[in-house]
Motif scaffolding. Sequence first.
Motif, mmCIF file in Angstrom:
data_model
loop_
_atom_site.group_PDB
_atom_site.id
_atom_site.type_symbol
_atom_site.label_atom_id
_atom_site.label_comp_id
_atom_site.label_asym_id
_atom_site.label_seq_id
_atom_site.Cartn_x
_atom_site.Cartn_y
_atom_site.Cartn_z
ATOM 1 N N ARG A 63 -3.207 -1.785 -11.585
ATOM 2 C CA ARG A 63 -3.807 -0.471 -11.860
ATOM 3 C C ARG A 63 -2.755 0.620 -11.885
ATOM 4 N N ARG A 64 -1.828 0.585 -10.926
ATOM 5 C CA ARG A 64 -0.784 1.617 -10.875
ATOM 6 C C ARG A 64 0.098 1.546 -12.116
ATOM 7 N N THR A 100 1.665 6.564 -6.924
ATOM 8 C CA THR A 100 0.537 7.398 -7.340
ATOM 9 C C THR A 100 0.932 8.872 -7.269
ATOM 10 N N LEU A 159 0.825 -1.203 0.000
ATOM 11 C CA LEU A 159 0.000 0.000 0.000
ATOM 12 C C LEU A 159 0.863 1.257 0.000
ATOM 13 N N ARG A 163 -4.086 -6.737 -8.116
ATOM 14 C CA ARG A 163 -4.918 -5.820 -8.902
ATOM 15 C C ARG A 163 -4.495 -4.365 -8.705
ATOM 16 N N ASN A 164 -4.186 -3.968 -7.464
ATOM 17 C CA ASN A 164 -3.799 -2.579 -7.221
ATOM 18 C C ASN A 164 -2.498 -2.226 -7.936
ATOM 19 N N ARG A 165 -1.554 -3.137 -7.919
ATOM 20 C CA ARG A 165 -0.288 -2.883 -8.615
ATOM 21 C C ARG A 165 -0.538 -2.793 -10.116
ATOM 22 N N GLU A 201 2.289 1.693 -3.455
ATOM 23 C CA GLU A 201 1.254 2.134 -4.389
ATOM 24 C C GLU A 201 0.911 3.608 -4.187
#
Length: 97
Positions: free
Chosen positions: A82-83, A37, A30, A78-80, A33
Amino acid sequence: MEKRLIEKCYEEMLVFLKDNFVEKSGIESLEDENNITDIIHIFTAMRKSKYRDFEKEKEIKQEIYKNLYKCTELKDFRNRNRRCVLLLDALNRKDTY
């Protein structure tokens, strides 16, 4: 100062992309990420900078593709993912975002 900021963005992008994200805990991931961002926002705001280095961006894009492939292969992170897509989008756009 603008040139140094662009160079720092490139450096941070590569740190994020070359990191072994599979072995990180949820909190570490987190933080990474959130940091990337922030870098994406800075870079996007400077997308028209005369100091952009398109050779460096080619290297970064290759690392993005490796990350996206790994995330897809693992069917996770999934978060990675997206980044990485946001980062790729920031690198590809010059005039609009």
